[in-house]
Design a protein around this motif. Structure first.
Motif, mmCIF file in Angstrom:
data_model
loop_
_atom_site.group_PDB
_atom_site.id
_atom_site.type_symbol
_atom_site.label_atom_id
_atom_site.label_comp_id
_atom_site.label_asym_id
_atom_site.label_seq_id
_atom_site.Cartn_x
_atom_site.Cartn_y
_atom_site.Cartn_z
ATOM 1 N N VAL A 54 23.972 26.647 -74.978
ATOM 2 C CA VAL A 54 23.736 27.565 -73.749
ATOM 3 C C VAL A 54 25.090 27.901 -72.999
ATOM 4 O O VAL A 54 25.327 28.939 -72.541
ATOM 5 N N TRP B 179 27.489 29.931 -74.906
ATOM 6 C CA TRP B 179 27.185 31.202 -74.796
ATOM 7 C C TRP B 179 27.426 31.790 -73.516
ATOM 8 O O TRP B 179 27.846 32.942 -73.553
ATOM 9 N N LEU C 154 24.767 28.527 -64.465
ATOM 10 C CA LEU C 154 24.348 27.680 -65.628
ATOM 11 C C LEU C 154 24.225 26.201 -65.294
ATOM 12 O O LEU C 154 23.310 25.552 -65.312
ATOM 13 N N ASN D 129 20.991 23.933 -64.942
ATOM 14 C CA ASN D 129 20.834 22.705 -65.624
ATOM 15 C C ASN D 129 20.548 21.399 -64.952
ATOM 16 O O ASN D 129 19.708 20.786 -65.474
#
Length: 656
Positions: free
Chosen positions: A302, A305, A314, A318
């Protein structure tokens, strides 16, 4: 009684270490308070983000007031690159005489350069991409007297950094802290204190933690079945590497990629922690294991990406996913350990609750706006993990000690059992020897009774009725032959099979001819060098004699066929006549001669059978095993199971 000495020692060490750190912190704050009165603390500056200026050419316009500390993540979260700070400085407020003035910056991220009246006085490293990383390294530079002018001087601070979206936590967002100017002798204690707490002490503890990581990993390799050592190595190994990269000023990768590396690999830490706690208590849940292993694979993908422009959002989601896992695992561990391992509960409760508190503070500072510009985890995490490392090492040594004690006990028991087995074997050997002697005595007695005794009895009866001394002499010679045959079975050496077959053939053909029977002898060629033990020769000689005597007396025929063969590992003998055959209805009775055949074949470990042969009369089939070395038949009855059964294997048959 449970031994809690190791756990109590760990708890005492944690308390002592906490008191030492608190005392050191108090002394440091006292020293800082003592020197702060002697320095100039600057909290107001001017800032310009106009691009395109060189080191010696600061912006001439576009300045605006800025309060320090300036956290770019709050004031300009989307900005990344170069920013100039201008600070006017009145020389009358600087130290006089021989003291050297200095400038001290407690925190700058990512890097800075300092200029006095347009001349550089120092920098923290690279000011071009990728920038040097000094977010946790305090900076102090001397201000040369030669560059100072009477009246007002100007200090320019060039700061370079990354936008908030390219960092993984607010603690590492770019910015500039409060600036202090004063005598170098007064500022140096502040600098050294910050350097000690932010860099030196965490480095030492991280190095120690790294050594423990290697050592515990080695322990896991020596005991792979104790998987919790491996998962603990994964957990603290990640923590060690994560802390180590903070002190690398010029990493080989660009800053955003270094920032991405931390949250992208954080599942290794959390999964290792959860699996360690579960395995330490000997528990395993299938679906939990799958979730942990899958997140270690999916989350890094992820981040790849999302790229370097989405590190911060992110990372936030996370950690929102991983931190509850850690907290739930800690709660579960404490609840279960209270029931099954009270000895470890107290130590782990202190460690886990401390780490939960550190994690929550870190999470609040990173994503929830807590104004904290340092990582408690860099120092508190390794310090908290050290007692746990010592506990695992102590546990390993205790298991090793217990294993040695068990090995000693096992060796003692093995020695006792070996002595007992040897004693039982000696008794069994003695018993077998006595049984063998008894069997041999029984065989000799049987041979003397059945063969020699019968002959002598016949001689005694016939001597009173028969006047033919030649007939009596013949019966006496037969008795003498039987006695010699019995003695040969006890003392003779093994004979060659070809010689034994020749003797059998000569005797059998002579007896059949004397009884007016046509003899048909067929014997296969034995293997070269095949020897038959004397005992086997004697028993088979008597079997052959009794079979021939039986057909001469009872068959009523005129022809006899004898066949001898040597299939693999055995010897077969068949005696057949063309007489009246056998009475199947009378199989229950057993004549003396046929009983002797059965007994002798059984002594040799063989099988025998009576049946109607192709010639129409009775047919005796005998099969006895040969020893593997080609010697002769086995004496032990248990070897009879190795002989293939004969068709219609009747153990007895009555005399006809």
């Amino acid at each position: 009684m449970t031994d809690n000495h190791g756990v109590k020692w760990m708890l005492l060490m944690i308390v002592a270490l906490s008191r030492a750190l608190a005392l050191a912190g108090a002394l440091g704050l006292f020293a800082a308070a003592a020197v702060q009165a002697e320095v100039l603390e600057i909290r107001e500056a001017e800032v310009s983000q106009a691009p395109g200026f060189s080191e010696r050419s600061a912006p001439a316009s576009g300045w605006r007031a800025q309060t320090l500390p300036d956290d770019w993540g709050r004031t300009r979260p989307e900005y990344g690159g170069e920013l100039w700070y201008r600070i006017p400085l009145d020389t009358t407020r600087l130290v006089q005489g021989s003291q050297v003035p200095a400038i001290y910056v407690e925190r700058v991220c990512s890097n800075l350069a300092v200029y006095l009246n347009g001349s550089p006085v120092g920098s923290g490293g690279k000011l071009t991409l990728p920038y040097s990383r000094n977010c946790f390294t305090p900076q102090m530079f001397m201000l040369p007297q030669a560059l100072l002018k009477p009246g007002v001087n100007t200090i320019h601070i060039q700061v370079v950094g990354y936008p908030l979206r390219q960092v993984s936590a607010a603690q590492r967002s770019s910015g500039l802290s409060v600036v202090r100017v004063g005598a170098s002798d007064e500022l140096r204690p502040l600098y050294e204190q910050a350097l000690w707490w932010n860099i030196t002490l965490p480095k030492v503890i991280t190095a120690l933690l790294g050594a423990f990581t290697v050592f515990i990993g080695a322990l896991w390799l020596t005991r792979p079945r104790d998987t919790y050592y491996g998962y603990f190595t994964l957990w603290i190994g990640w923590w060690t590497l994560n802390t180590t990269r903070l002190y690398i000023i010029d990493p080989p990768l660009p800053g955003p990629w270094i920032e991405m590396l931390v949250p992208a690999t954080a599942p290794l830490c959390v999964s290792g922690l959860v699996l360690f706690l579960m395995r330490f208590l000997g528990r395993s849940v299938g679906w939990v294991n799958q979730v942990l292993w899958w997140q270690m694979l999916v989350i890094p993908l992820v981040f790849l990406w999302g790229g370097q422009e989405n590190v911060y959002p992110l990372a936030r989601w996370n950690y929102y996913w991983l931190v509850p896992q850690f907290i739930l695992a800690a709660i579960w561990f404490l609840a279960v350990s209270w029931q099954v391992s009270r000895r470890d509960f107290w130590l782990f409760s202190v460690i886990l609750l401390t780490m939960v508190a550190i994690t929550l503070v870190e999470l609040a500072a990173a994503f929830l706006g807590l104004p904290l510009k340092m990582h408690f985890g860099h120092l508190g995490g390794p310090i908290t993990l050290l007692p746990l490392c010592l506990r695992l090492i102590w546990l390993f040594s205790d298991n090793l000690r217990r294993s040695e004690e068990l090995n000693i006990e096992l060796e003692r028991r093995v020695a006792e059992k070996s002595t007992e087995i040897e004693r039982n074997y000696a008794e069994l050997s003695s018993l077998r020897a006595r049984e063998a002697v008894q069997d041999e005595r029984q065989r000799i007695a049987s041979d003397l009774h059945d063969d020699l005794g019968a002959k002598l009895l016949s001689i005694a009866h016939e001597s009173s009725r028969v006047d033919d001394r030649g007939q009596l002499a013949g019966m006496a010679r037969q008795a003498l032959d039987e006695m010699r045959l019995s003695v040969r079975g006890m003392v003779s050496e093994p004979l060659r099979a070809v010689d034994v077959l020749a003797d059998w053939r000569a005797e059998t053909v002579q007896r059949l001819a004397a009884a007016h029977f046509a003899a048909d002898w067929s014997a296969a060629e034995p293997a070269p060098g095949l020897l038959l033990p004397a005992r086997m020769q004697v028993q088979l000689t008597r079997v052959l004699r009794e079979a021939v005597s039986n057909l001469i007396r009872h068959s009523g025929g005129s022809r006899c066929r004898v066949e001898i063969a040597f299939p693999t590992g055995a010897m077969t003998l068949s005696v057949e006549d063309d007489g009246c055959g056998m009475d199947v209805a009378a199989m229950g009775a057993k004549g003396n001669g046929l009983g002797g055949i059965e007994r002798r074949v059984r002594i040799l470990g063989g099988r025998h059978a009576w049946q109607t042969g192709p010639m129409g009369g009775a047919m005796l089939l005998v099969r006895v095993p040969l020893l593997p070395d080609g010697g002769g038949a086995a004496d032990a009855p248990e070897l009879a199971s190795q002989v293939h059964p004969l068709p219609s294997s009747n153990a007895t048959r009555p005399d006809r």
